[in-house]
Design a protein around this motif. Structure first.
Motif, PDB file in Angstrom:
ATOM      1  N   LYS A   4       0.834  -1.204   0.000  1.00 55.09           N
ATOM      2  CA  LYS A   4       0.000   0.000   0.000  1.00 55.09           C
ATOM      3  C   LYS A   4       0.868   1.253   0.000  1.00 55.09           C
ATOM      4  O   LYS A   4       0.684   2.178  -0.812  1.00 55.09           O
ATOM      5  N   GLU A   5       1.832   1.301   0.904  1.00 57.95           N
ATOM      6  CA  GLU A   5       2.707   2.469   1.001  1.00 57.95           C
ATOM      7  C   GLU A   5       3.560   2.632  -0.253  1.00 57.95           C
ATOM      8  O   GLU A   5       3.804   3.760  -0.712  1.00 57.95           O
ATOM      9  N   LEU A   6       3.991   1.514  -0.831  1.00 61.42           N
ATOM     10  CA  LEU A   6       4.792   1.549  -2.048  1.00 61.42           C
ATOM     11  C   LEU A   6       3.999   2.157  -3.205  1.00 61.42           C
ATOM     12  O   LEU A   6       4.501   3.016  -3.938  1.00 61.42           O
ATOM     13  N   VAL A   7       2.758   1.710  -3.377  1.00 59.18           N
ATOM     14  CA  VAL A   7       1.933   2.232  -4.470  1.00 59.18           C
ATOM     15  C   VAL A   7       1.638   3.710  -4.263  1.00 59.18           C
ATOM     16  O   VAL A   7       1.751   4.514  -5.205  1.00 59.18           O
ATOM     17  N   ILE A   8       1.277   4.098  -3.063  1.00 56.33           N
ATOM     18  CA  ILE A   8       0.953   5.505  -2.813  1.00 56.33           C
ATOM     19  C   ILE A   8       2.165   6.395  -3.062  1.00 56.33           C
ATOM     20  O   ILE A   8       2.051   7.467  -3.682  1.00 56.33           O
ATOM     21  N   SER A   9       3.344   5.966  -2.615  1.00 53.96           N
ATOM     22  CA  SER A   9       4.544   6.773  -2.847  1.00 53.96           C
ATOM     23  C   SER A   9       4.839   6.898  -4.340  1.00 53.96           C
ATOM     24  O   SER A   9       5.320   7.939  -4.802  1.00 53.96           O
ATOM     25  N   THR A  10       4.524   5.863  -5.106  1.00 49.95           N
ATOM     26  CA  THR A  10       4.731   5.899  -6.553  1.00 49.95           C
ATOM     27  C   THR A  10       3.734   6.831  -7.225  1.00 49.95           C
ATOM     28  O   THR A  10       4.087   7.606  -8.122  1.00 49.95           O
ATOM     29  N   LEU A  11       2.475   6.780  -6.801  1.00 51.35           N
ATOM     30  CA  LEU A  11       1.452   7.662  -7.362  1.00 51.35           C
ATOM     31  C   LEU A  11       1.745   9.120  -7.054  1.00 51.35           C
ATOM     32  O   LEU A  11       1.384  10.014  -7.832  1.00 51.35           O
ATOM     33  N   GLU A  12       2.393   9.375  -5.927  1.00 52.39           N
ATOM     34  CA  GLU A  12       2.670  10.744  -5.494  1.00 52.39           C
ATOM     35  C   GLU A  12       4.089  11.181  -5.835  1.00 52.39           C
ATOM     36  O   GLU A  12       4.550  12.222  -5.349  1.00 52.39           O
ATOM     37  N   PHE A  13       4.800  10.384  -6.629  1.00 50.33           N
ATOM     38  CA  PHE A  13       6.149  10.713  -7.117  1.00 50.33           C
ATOM     39  C   PHE A  13       7.121  10.935  -5.965  1.00 50.33           C
ATOM     40  O   PHE A  13       7.948  11.845  -5.982  1.00 50.33           O
ATOM     41  N   ARG A  14       7.036  10.033  -4.972  1.00 45.68           N
ATOM     42  CA  ARG A  14       7.931  10.064  -3.809  1.00 45.68           C
ATOM     43  C   ARG A  14       8.740   8.781  -3.679  1.00 45.68           C
ATOM     44  O   ARG A  14       9.393   8.567  -2.659  1.00 45.68           O
ATOM     45  N   ASN A  15       8.723   7.944  -4.700  1.00 46.57           N
ATOM     46  CA  ASN A  15       9.425   6.667  -4.651  1.00 46.57           C
ATOM     47  C   ASN A  15      10.852   6.864  -5.159  1.00 46.57           C
ATOM     48  O   ASN A  15      11.161   6.674  -6.325  1.00 46.57           O
ATOM     49  N   THR A  16      11.738   7.249  -4.264  1.00 46.34           N
ATOM     50  CA  THR A  16      13.105   7.602  -4.657  1.00 46.34           C
ATOM     51  C   THR A  16      14.055   6.414  -4.697  1.00 46.34           C
ATOM     52  O   THR A  16      15.088   6.485  -5.369  1.00 46.34           O
TER      53      THR A  16
END
Length: 338
Positions: A4-16
């Motif tokens: 869940k956290e992985l997908v949300i960070s990706t949708l919000e362009f925070r997956n560094t």
């Protein structure tokens, strides 16, 4: 970090620094013809998306199997004729035949889908709390109108809409809004909608008509999701390039569309503005490509569209798909961002 956290960070362009989220779509054809590969994929890769089990107090009347040879009647009363097992058929005889839509009362609005219990859905969500959960409903006004009226007839109606068409469209849209609002009260993370808008080369209708008739409905659907703290996902096959800017303007979070049909490079201006929810070309690459060509395709998507997010590793495993190529898609994504 959970899925869940992985997908949300990706949708919000925070997956560094984390891997790209994964999702696999399988048609019954793949489960029937390639069960060993389905098992291998499930064993070797973690899937980040799920959805709740849903119990309805009432269920709409349908008949037949949508993926079997023969006839299937959907919950709206539309009759599909299928000649190939494992895929869905086509509507050959529309329900609404009168030009003024005076016989639209033959269509059954499936209100039964509003009979689910929010608490029951939330209990199911709690059992999958680590996954990114998408709601169990999917408004599709353009496609459903085609099933009801027939594609050619609908195209003519859209050029000069009769009053009966507008009256039915309002009724359908109200139903979809009520359905989304109820799902938005649950603990899912995203709502979902779909309509296949593209031909191989362009939009199926004039984009100005799309903006007048359908864009306001999509705005309402997206606003419902965001007002309740949910993301909105959309699927649309074909060349949808002409409407992607409008969908971004509406705030759509993720779009599943045929990016190789469009041309991956043409999507570069949208990098960092929307998440491309897959996909890898299932017209040519998945059935026919070498493993090296699969690698280059995934690399191209990543290099062109990734910006601390903005991509989900997704593809559809359907009729004619090469199982080794499907496996390699996820293998390559995992190598890019372990």
């Amino acid at each position: 970090m959970t899925s869940k956290e992985l997908v949300i960070s990706t949708l919000e362009f925070r997956n560094t620094s984390l891997r790209v989220p994964r999702q696999l779509w399988t048609l019954p054809w793949a489960n029937e013809h390639c069960p060993e590969m389905i098992q291998k994929l499930d064993k070797d890769f973690e899937w980040d998306f799920s959805g709740p089990e849903t119990v309805y107090a009432q269920t709409p009347k349908t008949s037949g199997d949508p993926y079997a040879v023969g006839e299937y009647v959907d919950e709206w009363g539309c009759v599909f004729t299928n000649i190939q097992r494992g895929v869905i058929g086509e509507v050959k005889h529309p329900l609404v035949t009168e030009e003024d839509w005076s016989d639209a009362d033959k269509v059954h609005i499936p209100e039964e889908y509003l009979s689910f219990d929010v608490d029951q859905v939330n209990r199911s969500c709690a059992q999958r709390a680590d996954k990114f959960l998408i709601a169990g409903c999917c408004p599709r006004p353009f496609e459903q109108l085609q099933f009801i009226r027939g594609t050619v007839n609908l195209y003519m109606d859209l050029m000069d809409p009769p009053k009966g068409f507008w009256a039915f469209l309002e009724k359908m849209h109200d139903y979809y809004c009520r359905l989304l609002k109820k799902w938005a009260q649950t603990d899912v993370d995203a709502l979902n909608m779909m309509d296949d808008w593209g031909s191989q080369n362009s939009l199926l209708i004039n984009p100005r008509i799309w903006e007048k008739v359908f864009m306001p409905m999509y705005r309402d659907y997206i606003d419902i999701a965001h007002a309740h703290g949910k993301k909105m996902f959309m699927h649309s096959d074909g060349n949808t390039l002409s409407i992607i800017p409008r969908l971004i303007d509406l705030g759509l979070d993720a779009l599943n569309t045929q990016i190789f049909c469009i041309g991956v490079e043409k999507l570069r201006p949208f990098k960092g503005k929307i998440t491309f929810w897959g996909e890898i070309d299932r017209q040519n690459l998945i059935p026919h490509a070498s493993l090296e060509e699969i690698d280059r395709a995934v690399q191209k998507v990543y290099d062109t569209l990734w910006q601390d997010g903005g991509c989900i590793a997704q593809c559809e495993f359907g009729a004619g798909g090469n199982p080794d190529n499907v496996y390699r898609i996820y293998q390559k994504w995992s190598e890019l961002r372990p």
